[in-house]
Scaffold this active site. Structure first.
Site, PDB file in Angstrom:
ATOM      1  N   LYS A   1      50.833  13.920   8.207  1.00 52.28           N
ATOM      2  CA  LYS A   1      51.100  15.069   9.084  1.00 52.28           C
ATOM      3  C   LYS A   1      51.776  16.194   8.294  1.00 52.28           C
ATOM      4  CE  LYS A   1      52.521  14.280  13.485  1.00 52.28           C
ATOM      5  NZ  LYS A   1      53.511  13.959  14.537  1.00 52.28           N
TER       6      LYS A   1
ATOM      7  N   CYS B   1      54.613  14.580  29.439  1.00 53.89           N
ATOM      8  CA  CYS B   1      55.930  14.931  29.978  1.00 53.89           C
ATOM      9  C   CYS B   1      56.139  14.540  31.437  1.00 53.89           C
ATOM     10  CB  CYS B   1      56.173  16.432  29.814  1.00 53.89           C
ATOM     11  SG  CYS B   1      56.266  16.907  28.086  1.00 53.89           S
TER      12      CYS B   1
HETATM   13  C1  UDX Z   1      54.998  20.205  31.269  1.00 54.63           C
HETATM   14  C2  UDX Z   1      56.000  21.228  31.844  1.00 54.63           C
HETATM   15  O1  UDX Z   1      55.317  22.175  32.656  1.00 54.63           O
HETATM   16  C3  UDX Z   1      56.745  21.907  30.720  1.00 54.63           C
HETATM   17  O2  UDX Z   1      57.699  22.797  31.245  1.00 54.63           O
HETATM   18  C4  UDX Z   1      57.439  20.830  29.904  1.00 54.63           C
HETATM   19  O3  UDX Z   1      58.153  21.393  28.858  1.00 54.63           O
HETATM   20  C5  UDX Z   1      56.435  19.838  29.380  1.00 54.63           C
HETATM   21  O4  UDX Z   1      55.700  19.286  30.464  1.00 54.63           O
HETATM   22  P1  UDX Z   1      52.605  20.259  30.145  1.00 54.63           P
HETATM   23  O5  UDX Z   1      52.714  18.758  30.083  1.00 54.63           O
HETATM   24  O6  UDX Z   1      52.106  20.985  28.955  1.00 54.63           O
HETATM   25  O7  UDX Z   1      54.008  20.894  30.508  1.00 54.63           O
HETATM   26  O8  UDX Z   1      51.599  20.560  31.344  1.00 54.63           O
HETATM   27  P2  UDX Z   1      51.625  21.379  32.716  1.00 54.63           P
HETATM   28  O9  UDX Z   1      50.939  22.661  32.529  1.00 54.63           O
HETATM   29  O10 UDX Z   1      52.962  21.366  33.327  1.00 54.63           O
HETATM   30  O11 UDX Z   1      50.642  20.436  33.559  1.00 54.63           O
HETATM   31  C6  UDX Z   1      50.975  19.062  33.801  1.00 54.63           C
HETATM   32  C7  UDX Z   1      49.878  18.377  34.555  1.00 54.63           C
HETATM   33  O12 UDX Z   1      49.822  18.837  35.891  1.00 54.63           O
HETATM   34  C8  UDX Z   1      48.458  18.547  33.985  1.00 54.63           C
HETATM   35  O13 UDX Z   1      47.800  17.307  34.033  1.00 54.63           O
HETATM   36  C9  UDX Z   1      47.815  19.541  34.924  1.00 54.63           C
HETATM   37  O14 UDX Z   1      46.420  19.406  34.985  1.00 54.63           O
HETATM   38  C10 UDX Z   1      48.488  19.168  36.238  1.00 54.63           C
HETATM   39  N1  UDX Z   1      48.546  20.259  37.227  1.00 54.63           N
HETATM   40  C11 UDX Z   1      49.208  21.411  36.932  1.00 54.63           C
HETATM   41  C12 UDX Z   1      47.962  20.087  38.466  1.00 54.63           C
HETATM   42  O15 UDX Z   1      47.382  19.028  38.765  1.00 54.63           O
HETATM   43  N2  UDX Z   1      48.053  21.096  39.383  1.00 54.63           N
HETATM   44  C13 UDX Z   1      48.690  22.264  39.125  1.00 54.63           C
HETATM   45  O16 UDX Z   1      48.709  23.130  40.010  1.00 54.63           O
HETATM   46  C14 UDX Z   1      49.285  22.423  37.853  1.00 54.63           C
END
Ligand code: UDX
Length: 447
Positions: free
Chosen positions: A33, A260
């Site tokens: 990496k 997350c």
């Molecule tokens: C998340 C948090 O948003 C972020 O603040 C933190 O630091 C890390 O975790 P991330 O895991 O990148 O970020 O994804 P995010 O955009 O939050 O989406 C999470 C999941 O929820 C995805 O699987 C997405 O498809 C789903 N999602 C999101 C929905 O099903 N509906 C929505 O309206 C929004």
């Protein structure tokens, strides 16, 4: 400054801090990496990140190493390693502890350790105690917590233009250092919340729990819509206009996955039970349950479309990443569905614009195709499981010519149902029962 841990968070943070003008060294134990990063390549797909890394390496502000001794010369050390889920739901702190234990003996001068990883409340205090014992500089080593809120897919802009900065600090000296680190961002008007250490730790888990709850709320409403004949997408639209609610994170469908939200809500509950307030966060178990049901329901729709069983059927799975815009497959709802179908003897053909090699490595038993058309060729049912923009514009007639049967489950509400119905597809989307005429049970129990 040093950034310890070169995963999604660490690499983006390291490159972002170099972009702000700092001298940054990224550290990781993974030699391959580090070699890729030193050559200007991000080990994962993140829009804009390769350019940011290359530009800052070329400017002489960013370098990478596997040597903690080299990193120890920094004045500020950011902890960016993962805190994955361990059995029982609590966070696995072994990577974070290992980083602190490895770095500590080299800390011979005043410095600030800044945690960015998502951790159980109390971690900063525990690390402070560890460093008092392990670091030769003793009390000259301070610990702050500065949680990161970046979303994959827009990590670069979330790092350089965050919604807010949370500075969890033990004293004014640490606050002053962090304000210097983030000066260009603060000068641009980004709000700063200064907090004590436990508050900063709680802010992060509370934020992720809120967004997870919002998604599960709308998915619970989707289940209710299905039973009652209502349309969840219209409910989302109308709720979204309410300024108190807001439209973001009200997209129903397949629910949340990723590295997350799922693990963070479980770790938050585990910590609440340890602190004797498990009841307060018990609702997060329901948030988790609603979320996992989304996946089961999509399997159920596909099974119905395949005539009641997957044996001898081919199912095209469009999307492997946990969401569009990333190649991350950690706790991907799409691959979870694909694996259930495969376990029930369906032949699963997966296509994803970015996540194919990660998916293939993790689940070699699934079939991988190089395009949507190849995945759909001969399929008895098609499942759109990740919200990639390229799926939105799929042509129902072109796909109809390739598929064996025109069955589609639009689990992310990515498609325009009118077009697909017009092209003769049996279209199902969670929470929109009126569109599934052929499979919908009449609502007869309401009077
Ligand atoms: C998340 C948090 O948003 C972020 O603040 C933190 O630091 C890390 O975790 P991330 O895991 O990148 O970020 O994804 P995010 O955009 O939050 O989406 C999470 C999941 O929820 C995805 O699987 C997405 O498809 C789903 N999602 C999101 C929905 O099903 N509906 C929505 O309206 C929004």
């Amino acid at each position: 400054m040093s950034v310890l841990g070169c995963g999604y968070l660490g690499v983006t943070h390291a490159a972002g801090m170099a972009e702000l003008g700092h001298q940054v060294i990224g550290v990781d134990v993974d030699i391959a990496k580090i070699a890729a990063l030193a050559g200007g390549r991000s080990p994962f797909f993140e829009p804009g990140l390769d350019e940011l890394i290359s530009r800052n390496i070329a400017a002489g502000r960013l370098s990478f190493t596997t040597s903690y001794e080299e990193a120890a010369a920094a004045d500020v050390h950011f902890l960016c390693v993962g805190t994955p889920q361990r059995d029982g739901g609590a966070a696995d702190m072994s990577y974070l502890d290992a980083v602190v234990e490895t770095l500590a003996p080299f800390l011979v001068k005043e410095c600030l350790i800044v945690g960015k990883s998502t951790v159980p409340v109390g971690t900063a205090a525990r690390i402070t105690s560890m460093l008092r014992v392990l670091a030769p500089a003793g009390e000259a080593v301070s610990v702050a917590w500065n949680p990161e809120f970046l979303c994959e897919g827009k990590a670069v802009s979330d790092t350089l233009h965050p919604d807010r900065l949370v500075l969890g600090v033990p004293d004014e000296r640490a606050e002053k250092v962090l304000r210097e680190v983030y000066a260009p961002i603060i000068d641009a008007g980004v709000p700063v919340v200064v907090a004590d250490l436990p508050t900063a730790e709680v802010i992060k888990t509370a934020a992720n729990s809120f967004t997870a709850t919002k998604i599960s709320f709308i998915n619970a409403i989707a289940e209710f819509c299905e039973a009652s004949g209502a349309d969840v997408t219209v409910v989302s639209e109308a709720l979204g206009y309410d300024a108190r609610i807001g439209r973001q994170f009200l997209n129903s469908g397949l629910g949340f996955g990723g590295g997350c939200l799922p693990k963070d809500i479980r770790a938050f509950q585990a910590r609440a039970y340890e602190l004797g307030v498990g009841q307060a966060l018990a609702f997060l178990a329901e948030v988790d349950a609603v979320n996992l049901r989304c996946r089961e329901r999509v399997v159920e729709y596909l099974r119905k479309q395949c005539g009641g069983a997957f044996t001898g059927r081919r199912i095209a799975v469009l999307g492997a990443a946990f969401k569009g815009g990333t190649d991350d497959i950690r706790d991907s709802p799409a691959l979870h569905v694909a694996n259930i179908v495969s376990a029930q003897e369906g032949e699963v053909a997966v296509y994803d614009p970015q996540a194919m090699s990660n998916a293939r490595r993790a689940f070699p038993h699934l079939v991988y195709e190089n395009s949507v058309l190849e995945a759909v060729r001969g399929a008895d049912a098609v499942a759109v499981l990740t919200d990639w923009p390229e799926f939105v514009t799929l042509n129902p007639y072109t796909l109809g010519d390739e598929a064996r049967s025109r069955n589609i489950v639009d689990a992310r509400h990515a498609l325009d149902p009118t077009q697909w119905l017009r092209a003769g597809w049996n279209y199902i989307a969670p929470g929109r029962p009126a569109l599934q005429a052929s499979l919908n049970e009449p609502v007869d129990s309401l009077v």
